[in-house]
Design a protein around this motif. Structure first.
Motif, mmCIF file in Angstrom:
data_model
loop_
_atom_site.group_PDB
_atom_site.id
_atom_site.type_symbol
_atom_site.label_atom_id
_atom_site.label_comp_id
_atom_site.label_asym_id
_atom_site.label_seq_id
_atom_site.Cartn_x
_atom_site.Cartn_y
_atom_site.Cartn_z
ATOM 1 N N GLY A 98 72.360 4.029 -30.700
ATOM 2 C CA GLY A 98 71.137 3.700 -29.988
ATOM 3 C C GLY A 98 69.887 4.207 -30.673
ATOM 4 N N GLY A 99 69.951 4.395 -31.984
ATOM 5 C CA GLY A 99 68.763 4.839 -32.696
ATOM 6 C C GLY A 99 68.540 6.336 -32.651
ATOM 7 N N LYS A 100 69.418 7.058 -31.974
ATOM 8 C CA LYS A 100 69.253 8.510 -31.859
ATOM 9 C C LYS A 100 69.665 9.161 -33.182
ATOM 10 C CE LYS A 100 72.570 10.943 -29.939
ATOM 11 N NZ LYS A 100 73.497 11.404 -28.885
ATOM 12 N N LEU A 101 68.707 9.779 -33.859
ATOM 13 C CA LEU A 101 68.996 10.455 -35.117
ATOM 14 C C LEU A 101 69.549 11.837 -34.850
ATOM 15 C CD1 LEU A 101 66.002 9.860 -37.565
ATOM 16 C CD2 LEU A 101 68.276 8.848 -37.651
ATOM 17 N N ILE A 102 70.662 12.159 -35.508
ATOM 18 C CA ILE A 102 71.203 13.510 -35.471
ATOM 19 C C ILE A 102 71.069 14.058 -36.887
ATOM 20 C CG2 ILE A 102 73.198 14.960 -34.993
ATOM 21 C CD1 ILE A 102 72.183 13.477 -32.557
ATOM 22 N N PHE A 103 70.366 15.169 -37.019
ATOM 23 C CA PHE A 103 70.092 15.732 -38.338
ATOM 24 C C PHE A 103 71.103 16.799 -38.717
ATOM 25 C CE2 PHE A 103 66.091 13.887 -39.503
ATOM 26 C CZ PHE A 103 65.461 13.573 -38.314
ATOM 27 N N TRP B 34 61.517 12.196 -28.592
ATOM 28 C CA TRP B 34 61.103 13.589 -28.678
ATOM 29 C C TRP B 34 62.252 14.395 -29.267
ATOM 30 C CZ3 TRP B 34 56.371 15.578 -28.220
ATOM 31 C CH2 TRP B 34 55.404 14.857 -27.524
ATOM 32 N N TYR B 35 61.882 15.271 -30.195
ATOM 33 C CA TYR B 35 62.816 16.218 -30.811
ATOM 34 C C TYR B 35 62.220 17.601 -30.687
ATOM 35 C CZ TYR B 35 65.431 12.438 -33.083
ATOM 36 O OH TYR B 35 66.211 11.346 -33.329
ATOM 37 N N ARG B 36 63.061 18.597 -30.814
ATOM 38 C CA ARG B 36 62.528 19.952 -30.881
ATOM 39 C C ARG B 36 63.233 20.724 -31.993
ATOM 40 N NH1 ARG B 36 65.022 23.650 -25.937
ATOM 41 N NH2 ARG B 36 67.019 24.026 -26.984
ATOM 42 N N GLN B 37 62.553 21.759 -32.448
ATOM 43 C CA GLN B 37 63.112 22.614 -33.490
ATOM 44 C C GLN B 37 62.772 24.060 -33.156
ATOM 45 O OE1 GLN B 37 61.687 21.992 -37.550
ATOM 46 N NE2 GLN B 37 63.721 22.471 -38.342
ATOM 47 N N GLU B 44 66.531 18.996 -33.313
ATOM 48 C CA GLU B 44 67.477 18.543 -32.284
ATOM 49 C C GLU B 44 66.874 17.399 -31.472
ATOM 50 O OE1 GLU B 44 69.708 22.227 -30.396
ATOM 51 O OE2 GLU B 44 67.524 22.552 -30.389
ATOM 52 N N PHE B 45 67.684 16.405 -31.199
ATOM 53 C CA PHE B 45 67.284 15.263 -30.384
ATOM 54 C C PHE B 45 67.141 15.681 -28.915
ATOM 55 C CE2 PHE B 45 67.116 10.988 -28.876
ATOM 56 C CZ PHE B 45 67.943 10.931 -27.762
ATOM 57 N N LEU B 46 66.069 15.226 -28.282
ATOM 58 C CA LEU B 46 65.900 15.446 -26.842
ATOM 59 C C LEU B 46 66.100 14.144 -26.067
ATOM 60 C CD1 LEU B 46 62.750 17.769 -26.637
ATOM 61 C CD2 LEU B 46 65.146 18.407 -26.351
ATOM 62 N N VAL B 47 65.296 13.127 -26.429
ATOM 63 C CA VAL B 47 65.284 11.915 -25.616
ATOM 64 C C VAL B 47 64.779 10.738 -26.433
ATOM 65 C CG1 VAL B 47 62.948 12.338 -24.750
ATOM 66 C CG2 VAL B 47 64.548 11.044 -23.345
ATOM 67 N N SER B 48 65.287 9.558 -26.096
ATOM 68 C CA SER B 48 64.758 8.326 -26.677
ATOM 69 C C SER B 48 64.271 7.434 -25.543
ATOM 70 C CB SER B 48 65.798 7.609 -27.528
ATOM 71 O OG SER B 48 66.956 7.325 -26.777
#
Lengths: 113, 112
Positions: A98-103, B34-37, B44-48
């Protein structure tokens, strides 16, 4: 669960040499893999995207390879410069993500003059 | 080159207070994130967010968090009652159809 591993130790190289960074992933079948650069206190900056059916992609001094059998991507910077010093992040992306990037946690590159 | 703009660049807040972090994504992008670090840790992914609704959220994004796109240009992240562990850099990102994401410069949130 999905796991992304990048060289955990910082990479120190001499200016003019080629830097090679590794990204390994498990429990993934990514359709794409992206590489980003992050400077301290700044957001990631998109560099390159490579698709599962591409073995290699180039952009100026950057080259990315993608081996879906080894589950690995290599990121090369040729003729490296001190300005290339930064943290480099890889992010595999599956079609059902779903486009969610995991780094990955990133590899810190330091290029010395 | 188009940019994702985030404000403020730094926010200090008392524990338990509400904060709203603001973002202006790239105008023709359709997907917002939104991501946070946390300092020294990975992004880290929060929400799409797509089509005016949340498309996916992580375990971190609990009931204390909410997102809104109030006016077709801004994209906000609200934390209702901040905790010390919410201290981090928060990055907004947007993407179109080419899968390259554009991130903002971030908001450094410090909860005291």
């Amino acid at each position: 669960s999905q796991k992304i591993e990048q060289n955990s130790e910082a990479l120190n190289i001499q200016e003019g040499k080629t830097a090679t960074l590794t990204c390994n992933y498990t429990n993934y079948s990514p359709a794409y893999l992206q590489w980003y650069r992050q400077d301290p206190g700044r957001g990631p900056v998109f560099l390159l995207l490579i698709r599962e059916n591409e073995k290699e992609k180039r952009k100026e001094r950057l080259k990315v390879t993608f081996d879906t059998t080894l589950k690995q991507s290599l990121f090369h910077i040729t003729a490296s410069q001190p300005a290339d010093s930064a943290t480099y992040l890889c992010a595999p992306l599956s079609r059902n993500q779903g486009g969610k990037l995991i780094f990955g946690q990133g590899t810190e590159l330091s290029v010395k003059p | 080159e188009p940019e994702v703009t985030q404000t403020p660049s730094h926010q200090v807040t008392q524990m338990g207070q509400e904060v709203i972090l603001r973002c202006v994504p790239i105008s023709n992008h359709l997907y917002f994130y939104w991501y946070r670090q946390i300092l020294g840790q990975k992004v880290e992914f929060l929400v799409s967010f797509y089509n005016n609704e949340i498309s996916e959220k992580s375990e971190i994004f609990d009931d204390q968090f909410s997102v809104e796109r109030p006016d077709g240009s801004n994209f906000t992240l609200k934390i209702r009652s901040t905790k010390l562990e919410d201290s981090a850099m928060y990055f907004c990102a947007s993407s179109g159809s080419n899968y390259g994401y554009t991130f903002g410069s971030g908001t450094r949130l410090t909860v005291v």
